[in-house]
Design an enzyme around this catalytic site. Structure first.
Site, PDB file in Angstrom:
ATOM      1  N   ASP A   1     -18.643  16.119  21.320  1.00 13.07           N
ATOM      2  CA  ASP A   1     -18.237  15.103  20.334  1.00 13.07           C
ATOM      3  C   ASP A   1     -18.977  15.438  19.045  1.00 13.07           C
ATOM      4  O   ASP A   1     -20.215  15.523  19.044  1.00 13.07           O
ATOM      5  CB  ASP A   1     -18.631  13.706  20.863  1.00 13.07           C
ATOM      6  CG  ASP A   1     -18.357  12.586  19.865  1.00 13.07           C
ATOM      7  OD1 ASP A   1     -18.202  12.861  18.653  1.00 13.07           O
ATOM      8  OD2 ASP A   1     -18.317  11.431  20.309  1.00 13.07           O
TER       9      ASP A   1
ATOM     10  N   SER B   1     -16.734   4.541  21.857  1.00 15.74           N
ATOM     11  CA  SER B   1     -16.423   4.784  20.441  1.00 15.74           C
ATOM     12  C   SER B   1     -16.802   3.545  19.609  1.00 15.74           C
ATOM     13  O   SER B   1     -17.940   3.060  19.710  1.00 15.74           O
ATOM     14  CB  SER B   1     -14.943   5.177  20.329  1.00 15.74           C
ATOM     15  OG  SER B   1     -14.500   5.217  19.013  1.00 15.74           O
TER      16      SER B   1
END
Ligand SMILES: C=C1C[C@]23C[C@H]1CC[C@H]2[C@@]12CC[C@H](O)[C@@](C)(C(=O)O1)[C@H]2[C@@H]3C(=O)O
Length: 348
Positions: A291, A192
């Site tokens: 995602d 991330s």
């Protein structure tokens, strides 16, 4: 049960159990939903953040100099930046930091935890487990988890500055070299926001220093941009994350008034720093197909390749964010093997 469209998401009042359970193991689903619920309490619409509650809710673990599965860990303070170091060891002693740890080349991974620049620390339980797993899979590796300062209290470029401090420190440590006149095999890694930081620290090394990085390992790296991509529009709110959440984190991190085409967020966008001709390291980029920002991550891979850099892309179409946090799924095992291979083939 027939789900109405648009599909409700995990962590909202309607729990999207059908859709999520199909691809997410139940334990992962509970783990990530729990974070999601907590994070929804912490972000305030005015851009401020409840740091006290965030610290209270984040489960932390201490370092442990007693070997667990052959790994010891200890915390070090380097000019007010905390580093948590994980080493393979069979004894409970912290090694002599003035002497090489091993006589043969070994990988040193500077790891930047995820949390969208705002959440988690190097002592968060999820990241302590992940760093231990890296060492377990690559038994001569050292992992240095960097406790970078977070937004919104500390915006761009503070996290990159902390990463840079950690990199310079690691580069100068005798114990991280296999002999006094060798250079360390430094890898930059993160998930991330941590993946984003790894990229920008590598870029700083390539543009401003003689420090050579042996490789970058980015897991679901957080990139973005001003326009909306198909994956953002199609996956908004489907698997734990909404575009509104993502936008909040960018606004909290980027300089006040900047938009998402700032090069920190969009490294190949209209304000990009050209990467061709730079000594940029090889990259292993892991992208989860569920995602919502995966189009930006794939764009990042293409951007690096177009600039002439070497990238191994591992695209897992049915993986969601956080799949690597628990070793309960094939994606996680495959990615750990890819990381081990990448480390060993780029360690000289
Ligand atoms: C608001 C957020 C921030 C999320 C996504 C969404 C809900 C769950 C969060 C985490 C929580 C656990 C991991 O840090 C993380 C990397 C993960 O996999 O899920 C986080 C992720 C992110 O920072 O990108």
């Amino acid at each position: 049960m027939v789900l109405a469209s648009p599909v409700p998401m995990a962590g909202s009042e309607d729990i999207n159990s059908n859709e999520s359970k199909m691809v997410v193991p139940l334990t992962t689903w509970i783990l990530i939903s729990n974070f999601k619920l907590a994070y929804n309490l912490l972000r305030r619409p005015d851009g401020t953040f409840d740091r006290h509650l965030a610290e209270f809710l984040d489960r932390k673990v201490p370092p442990n100099s007693t070997p667990i599965n052959g790994i010891i860990s200890f915390d070090l303070l380097v000019s007010s930046l905390l580093l948590r170091i994980y080493l393979p060891s069979t004894t409970a002693a912290i090694p002599d930091l003035h002497r090489p740890l091993h006589p043969h080349p070994f990988p040193v991974i500077l790891f930047f935890h995820g949390g969208s620049f705002a959440h988690s620390s190097s002592n968060s339980a999820i990241y302590d487990s992940l760093c231990r797993r890296f060492v377990r899979h690559s038994p001569s590796a050292v992992v240095i988890s960097v406790n970078y300062r977070r937004s919104p209290e500390h915006r761009y470029p503070t996290a990159y500055d902390d990463g840079w401090t950690a990199l310079q420190w690691a580069h100068n440590q005798p114990f991280l070299r296999c002999s006094p006149d060798s250079t360390p095999n430094l890898f930059l890694s993160g998930d991330s926001s941590g993946g984003n930081i790894a990229h920008h620290v590598a870029l700083r090394a390539a543009t401003t220093s003689q420090i050579r990085i042996s490789g970058n390992i980015l897991l679901n790296p957080m990139f973005g941009g001003q326009c909306r991509t198909p994956s953002e529009l199609n996956l908004d709110g489907k698997f734990f994350v909404t575009l509104k959440d993502r936008d909040w984190y960018w606004k909290a991190f980027l300089p006040a008034g900047a938009d998402r085409d700032h090069p920190a967020c969009n490294p190949f966008g209209p304000n990009a720093v050209p990467l061709s001709g730079l000594p940029f390291p090889k990259s292993l980029v892991v992208v989860a197909g569920l995602d919502l920002t995966h189009d930006w991550q794939l764009g990042y891979v293409h951007g690096l390749r177009d600039a002439g850099h070497d990238v191994k892309l591992v695209f897992r179409a049915t993986a969601t964010i956080g799949f690597y946090l628990l070793p309960n799924n094939d994606h996680c095992h495959l990615v750990m093997d890819e990381i081990t291979n990448f480390l060993s083939s780029n360690c000289h």
